[in-house]
Design an enzyme around this catalytic site. Structure first.
Site, PDB file in Angstrom:
ATOM      1  CD  GLU A 256      -5.218  -2.635   1.764  1.00 58.03           C
ATOM      2  OE1 GLU A 256      -5.466  -2.087   0.672  1.00 58.03           O
ATOM      3  OE2 GLU A 256      -4.737  -2.024   2.729  1.00 58.03           O
TER       4      GLU A 256
ATOM      5  CE  LYS B  22     -15.583  11.048  12.306  1.00 57.26           C
ATOM      6  NZ  LYS B  22     -14.283  10.479  12.498  1.00 57.26           N
TER       7      LYS B  22
ATOM      8  CD1 TRP C 111     -19.576  11.973  10.882  1.00 59.52           C
ATOM      9  CD2 TRP C 111     -19.484  10.148   9.583  1.00 59.52           C
ATOM     10  NE1 TRP C 111     -19.077  10.951  11.641  1.00 59.52           N
ATOM     11  CE2 TRP C 111     -19.010   9.826  10.872  1.00 59.52           C
ATOM     12  CE3 TRP C 111     -19.512   9.160   8.590  1.00 59.52           C
ATOM     13  CZ2 TRP C 111     -18.588   8.539  11.199  1.00 59.52           C
ATOM     14  CZ3 TRP C 111     -19.089   7.891   8.918  1.00 59.52           C
ATOM     15  CH2 TRP C 111     -18.628   7.581  10.207  1.00 59.52           C
TER      16      TRP C 111
ATOM     17  CB  THR D 263      -0.890   0.038   1.260  1.00 60.74           C
ATOM     18  OG1 THR D 263      -0.009   0.102   2.390  1.00 60.74           O
ATOM     19  CG2 THR D 263      -1.753  -1.188   1.375  1.00 60.74           C
TER      20      THR D 263
HETATM   21  P1  ADP Z   1      -4.097   2.222  -4.689  1.00 59.93           P
HETATM   22  O1  ADP Z   1      -4.818   3.342  -5.379  1.00 59.93           O
HETATM   23  O2  ADP Z   1      -2.685   2.096  -4.999  1.00 59.93           O
HETATM   24  O3  ADP Z   1      -4.888   0.976  -4.642  1.00 59.93           O
HETATM   25  P2  ADP Z   1      -4.696   2.299  -2.053  1.00 59.93           P
HETATM   26  O4  ADP Z   1      -4.917   0.852  -1.971  1.00 59.93           O
HETATM   27  O5  ADP Z   1      -3.962   2.981  -0.974  1.00 59.93           O
HETATM   28  O6  ADP Z   1      -3.916   2.679  -3.287  1.00 59.93           O
HETATM   29  O7  ADP Z   1      -6.012   3.089  -2.356  1.00 59.93           O
HETATM   30  C1  ADP Z   1      -7.272   2.589  -2.167  1.00 59.93           C
HETATM   31  C2  ADP Z   1      -8.186   3.721  -1.793  1.00 59.93           C
HETATM   32  O8  ADP Z   1      -8.385   4.617  -2.888  1.00 59.93           O
HETATM   33  C3  ADP Z   1      -9.568   3.271  -1.432  1.00 59.93           C
HETATM   34  O9  ADP Z   1      -9.614   2.785  -0.123  1.00 59.93           O
HETATM   35  C4  ADP Z   1     -10.365   4.548  -1.629  1.00 59.93           C
HETATM   36  O10 ADP Z   1     -10.251   5.414  -0.512  1.00 59.93           O
HETATM   37  C5  ADP Z   1      -9.668   5.204  -2.800  1.00 59.93           C
HETATM   38  N1  ADP Z   1     -10.418   4.943  -4.034  1.00 59.93           N
HETATM   39  C6  ADP Z   1     -10.166   4.024  -4.976  1.00 59.93           C
HETATM   40  N2  ADP Z   1     -11.060   4.116  -5.985  1.00 59.93           N
HETATM   41  C7  ADP Z   1     -11.909   5.120  -5.665  1.00 59.93           C
HETATM   42  C8  ADP Z   1     -13.062   5.704  -6.282  1.00 59.93           C
HETATM   43  N3  ADP Z   1     -13.527   5.308  -7.459  1.00 59.93           N
HETATM   44  N4  ADP Z   1     -13.679   6.709  -5.628  1.00 59.93           N
HETATM   45  C9  ADP Z   1     -13.238   7.150  -4.437  1.00 59.93           C
HETATM   46  N5  ADP Z   1     -12.157   6.655  -3.810  1.00 59.93           N
HETATM   47  C10 ADP Z   1     -11.512   5.644  -4.408  1.00 59.93           C
END
Ligand code: ADP
Length: 542
Positions: free
Chosen positions: A331, A439, A444, A186
Site C-alpha cells: 500500500e 498483550k 504490549w 497484498t
Molecule cells: P509485501 O512484503 O509484499 O509488501 P505486505 O504489503 O503484506 O507484503 O507487507 C508489508 C508488511 O511487512 C508491513 O506492514 C510490515 O508489517 C512488514 N515489514 C516490511 N518491512 C519491514 C521491516 N523492515 N521490518 C519489520 N516489518 C516489515
C-alpha cells in the site's frame, strides 16, 4: 497554464523513464540469468525499442487504456519490456504473484478481470488450472517458444512472434498522470488479497524519492540485481529506478538460491541488491560455508520483515557490505522509510550505531508518518511510546481496487496495521504487526524484539515469538525456535540468554522446538500458522 507559474505542466508518465534511459544511458546493459549464468543481454536502447514495438502489438490486439494485462513471470528482460509497454499505452500491468495459493491467484485474476496474460513456462500448469474460471482472459502470450505449451494452450501465441507484429516507429502517447499503471495485490494473510493500483504520478514520485542518497542511493555506475521479483511490489520499485538513474540491471530469473546468486553477483560485478532477510541469511550461510567473499557488492537493501541485528553485524563487520534497512508495504508503493545515518551518528559508539540501524528508518520526503492510540490521538515522538503507525502522501494507497475494505482512518491517514515508535530524529521502529503484538496484563510486548534476541543466541537458526492465551495475563510470549544442526541447547539455557536484555516480564514463558518455520509467499514468517499449531499444542507454564 495555471495562474501564478511560468512552468510547463508535463504529465509524469512511466514511458518517460524508458525514453530517458534510451537517450541518455542507451548502451547500459540489462542481463537476464538462469541458474546463476547470464543467458541474455540487451541494452536500455534495445529495451526501449522492443517495449515500443510491444506496445504497438498490444494496441493492435485491441488492448485499451485502463484494461488489465497480467504477467505470471520471473524477473527478466522480457518482463521489463512488458512492464513498460503495458503502462506506456495507458493499460494496467497486473504483476500476478504466482507464489500465492492457487485460489488466491485465481481470485486476483478474476477480480482484476485481466484481458491478457504473459506467462513463463514455469507457470503454464498454474494458468491451466485457473483458465476455465477466468472468462475475461482473451489473449495468452507465452514468454518462451515451447511446442508442448503451445499444444496445451492452442490459442496462445509466442512472445517474439507477438512482439514482431508491432510497428517499430510507435510513439508513446500522452495521457493523464493519474491514470492507473501497476496493480499489486497484498499477500492476503487474512481474507482475500486486496488490490492496490499505482498511478503514473505515484510511481514517478516514488521512483525519484527511492533513488536519493539516504534512500537506496542509486546511480548510473550501479549494477543492480533485484533479487526480489517483479510480482513482489514491483521488485521494490527497482525496474523504474534503474531506468531513471541509468544503472545496469541483472535479473536472476527463477534461481534465487544462494549459490546461483553468488555466482551471478560475482560474474556481473553487482554493486547493490534488495531482498527479504531470509534470503540474506541464506547468502550469509553460503559465504561462511564456502569461505568466500562478495567482491563487488557494496550494499544491500533489506526489507519485508525486520532485519535481525545479528545479520547486520555479519555483513558489515565480516564482509564490509553495508545494510540499508527499509520498511514499506504494498500500500506504500512500497517504500515508506529507509535507514541511513545522520552526521550526528558518525562518532557515536558502535553499539549505539547498531541500535540506530535496527530501527526501520526515517520517512522519505513525501511520506508523512505519525503514531496514534486507539482513539486516533497522536502519540509523542519520543522513541518510547508505541502506537499504530499511520501514513499519508502521494504514493500511499487511498482505497483498495474495486473494494470497500477500509484503508483510511477518519482523518484520512492510511492505517498500516503496524505498531511502532517514532523518535525525535524521525526514525521509526516497528515493534510488531498489530495482530502479532503480545498483550500481557494491559501492556504490549514486541515479538520482533524477542525474536532478535533469540536469533543472537549461537544455537538458534530461526525463531518466532507468538502470543499464547493465559488465564491471568491474557497473553504470554512463547518462543518457537529452530536449532542449528548439531545443537542441543535446552529451553532454560535459551531463556537465560534473555536475562538483562529485556524487562523480566517480557521474557518468554517457554521455548518449543520446531524443525523449520512456515513462511508466506512473500518470505515472511507465517505467524498465523504457527499460532494455529502451538496455541493448542503447548500449555504455557502457569
Ligand atoms: P509485501 O512484503 O509484499 O509488501 P505486505 O504489503 O503484506 O507484503 O507487507 C508489508 C508488511 O511487512 C508491513 O506492514 C510490515 O508489517 C512488514 N515489514 C516490511 N518491512 C519491514 C521491516 N523492515 N521490518 C519489520 N516489518 C516489515
Amino acid at each position: 497554464m495555471p495562474a501564478g507559474s511560468s512552468m510547463m505542466t508535463m504529465p509524469l508518465q512511466i514511458s518517460s523513464l524508458i525514453r530517458h534511459a534510451d537517450r541518455v544511458h542507451g548502451d547500459v546493459q540489462i542481463a537476464t540469468a538462469a541458474n546463476g549464468e547470464v543467458v541474455h543481454r540487451q541494452t536500455w536502447s534495445d529495451t526501449h525499442r522492443r517495449s515500443s514495438q510491444l506496445a504497438a502489438s498490444l494496441l493492435a490486439l485491441g488492448i485499451s487504456a485502463g484494461e488489465r494485462v497480467a504477467t505470471m513471470a520471473w524477473s527478466s528482460h522480457r518482463h521489463l519490456e512488458i512492464y513498460y509497454a503495458v503502462t506506456g499505452i495507458g493499460a494496467v500491468c497486473h504483476t500476478v504473484n504466482p507464489k500465492l495459493f492457487v485460489e488466491q491467484v485465481r481470485y486476483t485474476m478474476q477480480h482484476a478481470e485481466d484481458a491478457a496474460v504473459f506467462v513463463d513456462l514455469d507457470f503454464v500448469p498454474l494458468l491451466l488450472q485457473i483458465l476455465p474460471d477466468c472468462p475475461s482472459l482473451r489473449h495468452i502470450v507465452l514468454l518462451e517458444d515451447d511446442p508442448e505449451a503451445l499444444r496445451l494452450i492452442p490459442t496462445a501465441i509466442s512472445y517474439e512472434q507477438f512482439l514482431a507484429q508491432g510497428d517499430e516507429d510507435f510513439e508513446w502517447p500522452g495521457f493523464d498522470e493519474n491514470a492507473g499503471a501497476y496493480l499489486s495485490y497484498t499477500s492476503g494473510t487474512t481474507g482475500n488479497p486486496k488490490g492496490v493500483l499505482y498511478s503514473h504520478r505515484s510511481t514517478i514520485l516514488h521512483t525519484w524519492a527511492q533513488s536519493l542518497p539516504d534512500a537506496m542511493n542509486l546511480r548510473s555506475q550501479d549494477v543492480i540485481a533485484p533479487v526480489i521479483q517483479f510480482f513482489h511490489v514491483n521488485a521494490f520499485g527497482l525496474p523504474c529506478a534503474a531506468a531513471m538513474v541509468g544503472a545496469k540491471l541483472v535479473f536472476p530469473g527463477a534461481a534465487v538460491d544462494a549459490a546461483s546468486l553468488y555466482a551471478l553477483f560475482e560474474s556481473e560485478q553487482v554493486t547493490m541488491s534488495a531482498a527479504v532477510p531470509t534470503l540474506w541469511q541464506q547468502m550469509l550461510n553460503h559465504l561462511e560455508a564456502n569461505n568466500c567473499q562478495l567482491n563487488t557488492l557494496e550494499r544491500i537493501v533489506v526489507g519485508g520483515s525486520a532485519c535481525p541485528p545479528k545479520l547486520m553485524h555479519a555483513y558489515q563487520k565480516q564482509y564490509g557490505i553495508k545494510i540499508r534497512h527499509v520498511w514499506g508495504m504494498t500500500e506504500t508503493s512500497p517504500l515508506g522509510v529507509t535507514n541511513a545515518f545522520k552526521a550526528k551518528h558518525e562518532n557515536i559508539g558502535e553499539e549505539q550505531r547498531y541500535a540506530v540501524q535496527a530501527k526501520q528508518g526515517r520517512p522519505l520526503f513525501g511520506v508523512e508518518m505519525k503514531i496514534v492510540d486507539s482513539e486516533q490521538k497522536e502519540l509523542p515522538r519520543d522513541g518510547r511510546a508505541a502506537g499504530d503507525i499511520v501514513v499519508r502522501g502521494p504514493w500511499i494507497c487511498r482505497e483498495y481496487y474495486r473494494s470497500d475494505a477500509p484503508a483510511l482512518n477518519e482523518d484520512g491517514w492510511f492505517m498500516t496495521g503496524d505498531v511502532g515508535t517514532l523518535d525525535p530524529d524521525g526514525y521509526m521502529q516497528i515493534t510488531d504487526r498489530s495482530k502479532d503484538v503480545i498483550k500481557t496484563g494491559g501492556e504490549w510486548i514486541s515479538s520482533i524484539a524477542l525474536e532478535n534476541i533469540a536469533l543472537s543466541h549461537d544455537s538458534i537458526a530461526d525463531a518466532a515469538v507468538i502470543a499464547v492465551p493465559h488465564p491471568k495475563w491474557d497473553e504470554r510470549p512463547l518462543l518457537v525456535a529452530v536449532l542449528k544442526p548439531g545443537s542441543s541447547a535446552k529451553p532454560d539455557q535459551i531463556l537465560a540468554h534473555f536475562n538483562g536484555k529485556v524487562a523480566k516480564w517480557w521474557i518468554p514463558d517457554d521455548v518449543v522446538f520446531a524443525d523449520s518455520l512456515p513462511y508466506t509467499a512473500t518470505g515472511k514468517i507465517d505467524k498465523k500458522r504457527i499460532r494455529e499449531q502451538w496455541r493448542k499444542q503447548k500449555p504455557v507454564k502457569q
